[in-house]
Write a protein that holds these residues in place. Structure first.
Motif, PDB file in Angstrom:
ATOM      1  N   ALA A 108      30.726  51.343  -0.634  1.00  0.00           N
ATOM      2  CA  ALA A 108      29.590  51.860  -1.069  1.00  0.00           C
ATOM      3  C   ALA A 108      29.314  51.165  -2.513  1.00  0.00           C
ATOM      4  O   ALA A 108      29.937  50.839  -3.071  1.00  0.00           O
ATOM      5  CB  ALA A 108      29.887  53.230  -1.320  1.00  0.00           C
ATOM      6  N   SER A 109      27.981  50.764  -2.463  1.00  0.00           N
ATOM      7  CA  SER A 109      27.368  50.213  -3.901  1.00  0.00           C
ATOM      8  C   SER A 109      25.975  50.538  -4.094  1.00  0.00           C
ATOM      9  O   SER A 109      25.058  50.494  -3.202  1.00  0.00           O
ATOM     10  CB  SER A 109      27.399  48.779  -3.439  1.00  0.00           C
ATOM     11  OG  SER A 109      26.854  47.957  -4.630  1.00  0.00           O
TER      12      SER A 109
ATOM     13  N   PRO B 276      32.407  43.691  -4.656  1.00  0.00           N
ATOM     14  CA  PRO B 276      32.542  43.330  -3.323  1.00  0.00           C
ATOM     15  C   PRO B 276      31.388  43.111  -2.679  1.00  0.00           C
ATOM     16  O   PRO B 276      30.603  44.012  -2.641  1.00  0.00           O
ATOM     17  CB  PRO B 276      33.445  44.300  -2.584  1.00  0.00           C
ATOM     18  CG  PRO B 276      34.070  45.165  -3.762  1.00  0.00           C
ATOM     19  CD  PRO B 276      33.183  44.818  -4.945  1.00  0.00           C
ATOM     20  N   GLU B 277      31.450  42.095  -1.709  1.00  0.00           N
ATOM     21  CA  GLU B 277      30.164  42.141  -0.506  1.00  0.00           C
ATOM     22  C   GLU B 277      30.235  43.234   0.351  1.00  0.00           C
ATOM     23  O   GLU B 277      31.394  43.530   0.889  1.00  0.00           O
ATOM     24  CB  GLU B 277      30.286  40.664  -0.058  1.00  0.00           C
ATOM     25  CG  GLU B 277      29.015  40.402   0.907  1.00  0.00           C
ATOM     26  CD  GLU B 277      29.383  40.862   2.188  1.00  0.00           C
ATOM     27  OE1 GLU B 277      28.242  41.387   2.842  1.00  0.00           O
ATOM     28  OE2 GLU B 277      30.354  41.359   2.649  1.00  0.00           O
ATOM     29  N   THR B 278      29.321  44.040   0.393  1.00  0.00           N
ATOM     30  CA  THR B 278      29.516  45.337   1.245  1.00  0.00           C
ATOM     31  C   THR B 278      28.599  44.968   2.780  1.00  0.00           C
ATOM     32  O   THR B 278      29.026  45.692   3.759  1.00  0.00           O
ATOM     33  CB  THR B 278      28.770  46.397   0.438  1.00  0.00           C
ATOM     34  OG1 THR B 278      27.620  46.235   0.027  1.00  0.00           O
ATOM     35  CG2 THR B 278      29.906  46.470  -0.714  1.00  0.00           C
TER      36      THR B 278
ATOM     37  N   ARG C  86      29.686  34.377   0.193  1.00  0.00           N
ATOM     38  CA  ARG C  86      29.734  34.541   1.649  1.00  0.00           C
ATOM     39  C   ARG C  86      28.149  34.783   1.990  1.00  0.00           C
ATOM     40  O   ARG C  86      27.188  35.198   0.930  1.00  0.00           O
ATOM     41  CB  ARG C  86      30.200  35.870   2.355  1.00  0.00           C
ATOM     42  CG  ARG C  86      30.232  36.037   3.746  1.00  0.00           C
ATOM     43  CD  ARG C  86      30.786  37.445   4.011  1.00  0.00           C
ATOM     44  NE  ARG C  86      30.757  37.223   5.743  1.00  0.00           N
ATOM     45  CZ  ARG C  86      31.406  38.375   6.329  1.00  0.00           C
ATOM     46  NH1 ARG C  86      32.061  39.252   5.523  1.00  0.00           N
ATOM     47  NH2 ARG C  86      31.610  38.414   7.577  1.00  0.00           N
ATOM     48  N   SER C  87      27.333  33.855   2.747  1.00  0.00           N
ATOM     49  CA  SER C  87      25.959  33.721   2.910  1.00  0.00           C
ATOM     50  C   SER C  87      25.654  35.382   3.254  1.00  0.00           C
ATOM     51  O   SER C  87      25.855  36.024   4.108  1.00  0.00           O
ATOM     52  CB  SER C  87      25.501  32.880   4.238  1.00  0.00           C
ATOM     53  OG  SER C  87      24.268  33.239   4.792  1.00  0.00           O
TER      54      SER C  87
ATOM     55  N   GLN D  23      32.580  38.144  -2.643  1.00  0.00           N
ATOM     56  CA  GLN D  23      32.141  38.581  -3.733  1.00  0.00           C
ATOM     57  C   GLN D  23      30.560  38.327  -4.086  1.00  0.00           C
ATOM     58  O   GLN D  23      29.811  37.296  -3.716  1.00  0.00           O
ATOM     59  CB  GLN D  23      32.966  38.179  -5.104  1.00  0.00           C
ATOM     60  CG  GLN D  23      34.475  38.645  -4.913  1.00  0.00           C
ATOM     61  CD  GLN D  23      34.671  39.916  -5.006  1.00  0.00           C
ATOM     62  OE1 GLN D  23      34.234  40.576  -6.176  1.00  0.00           O
ATOM     63  NE2 GLN D  23      35.206  40.492  -4.255  1.00  0.00           N
ATOM     64  N   ASP D  24      29.997  39.491  -4.550  1.00  0.00           N
ATOM     65  CA  ASP D  24      28.767  39.379  -4.998  1.00  0.00           C
ATOM     66  C   ASP D  24      28.701  39.229  -6.689  1.00  0.00           C
ATOM     67  O   ASP D  24      29.267  40.224  -7.191  1.00  0.00           O
ATOM     68  CB  ASP D  24      28.046  40.629  -4.430  1.00  0.00           C
ATOM     69  CG  ASP D  24      26.498  40.823  -5.299  1.00  0.00           C
ATOM     70  OD1 ASP D  24      25.987  40.103  -5.962  1.00  0.00           O
ATOM     71  OD2 ASP D  24      25.992  41.684  -4.865  1.00  0.00           O
TER      72      ASP D  24
END
Length: 344
Positions: free
Chosen positions: A125-126, A312-314, A194-195, A293-294
């Protein structure tokens, strides 16, 4: 060290329950040797102490859990009441003294005061951006005031609605606050290991603009965008936008937007060498966390690269984690359902 504050060097991502997602991430990056502006976290212990005094006079958490999340008028009314009470409530004396002492020890000319909720930036969750952040805070007294406002933003309409929608119990929700040295950014932005558009793990996407990263995150400026090979470093996409303005320090604190002349507006805000430096640090952070990652970053006016956040990329991770439809026990029945409208 008081339980009310903790320095980045003392905490890591496992300390999220006491320093929040952002505070834990900044501590983790500091421990991993990544360049992060120095600072400390006002912990959830301080928040809980403050909230206990507030709840001694009238309920807070019970009111949030009782409100109908689909009734926007009721949520707005409750938000206004709770935020007013938080801003008007004095800090416990020991909490205020701990913040002032840490601020003096940091000895920064200006700080950023950033919310760090315990439920933000988790792997599943973000809701980053739903609570307040204050940039270019110039005095210790203003820092204390901005900490209180960050706590109040936990009861914004957007934040409460998000928690009600996802069924997050109020008892587990608390707010830590990050206080760190302000970066006088020449260029800032975000980086995805990551794209964000295709989910491709072999590339890194970097977006940046002149001045503070708040212009990029808020969408006020269309950033320059590059896509580069994660391993090779080959730059396959260069989208240089017209960046009409940048956000910088305002006189007396805070930020202000200033227009750019035509030459700067259309000039790339990063060199190829800076892009490669960002790629290198992005790969380091991804290896450390073992997942895409973001990342928020800034380059100051001396050319130093600083990391401001990694989460974390979600989006694509959630898509991959979604359950696949169960295979029918009898494949023939599945085919007949498709072509026979469910009849056999």
């Amino acid at each position: 060290m008081s339980a009310a504050v903790a320095w980045f060097s003392e905490v890591g991502i496992a300390d999220r329950p006491t320093v929040g997602g952002k505070g834990g991430s900044l501590g983790e990056l500091t421990g991993a040797g990544i360049a992060v502006p120095p600072g400390f976290v006002v912990t959830t212990h301080a928040f809980e102490q403050f909230l206990a005094a507030l709840e001694a006079r009238d309920a807070v958490r019970a009111k949030v859990e009782a409100v109908d999340g689909t009734d926007l008028g009721a949520v707005m009314k409750l938000s206004e009441e709770l935020r007013r009470r938080v801003v008007e409530e004095p800090l416990p004396a020991e909490v205020e003294q701990a913040i002032l002492a840490a601020h003096a020890e940091l000895a920064a000319a200006a700080v950023a005061v950033r919310s760090s909720a315990t439920t933000e930036d988790a792997e599943d969750a973000s809701f980053a951006g739903l609570q307040d952040t204050f940039l270019w805070v110039l005095s210790a007294a203003d820092t204390v005031a901005r900490v209180r406002e960050c706590w109040g933003s936990l009861y914004s309409v957007e934040s409460m609605t998000y928690r009600l929608k996802h069924g997050l119990p109020e008892e587990g929700v608390a707010m830590a606050v990050v206080v760190q040295q302000m970066v006088d950014a020449r260029t800032a932005g975000v980086m995805f290991t990551r794209s964000p558009t295709t989910g491709d793990k072999s590339v890194i996407t970097i977006e940046g603009a002149w001045g503070l990263g708040s212009a990029v995150v808020s969408g006020e400026v269309t950033p320059d965008r590059w896509v580069m090979g994660k391993i090779t470093g080959e730059i396959s996409v260069r989208d240089i936008s017209h960046k009409h303005a940048k956000q910088v320090q305002a006189p007396g604190g805070g930020i202000v937007e200033v227009e750019l002349d035509a030459a700067d507006a259309d000039r790339p805000c990063l060199t190829d060498e800076e892009l490669q430096a960002l790629r290198d640090v992005g790969r380091r952070i991804e290896r450390h966390y073992r997942r895409p990652q973001d990342i928020e970053w800034a380059i100051d006016k001396s050319g130093a690269l600083m990391l401001l956040q990694a989460r974390p990329e979600t989006v694509w991770s959630a898509k991959e984690a979604a359950p696949i439809a169960e295979t029918p026990a009898n494949p023939l029945h599945h085919v007949m359902n498709i072509f026979g409208g469910g009849r056999r």
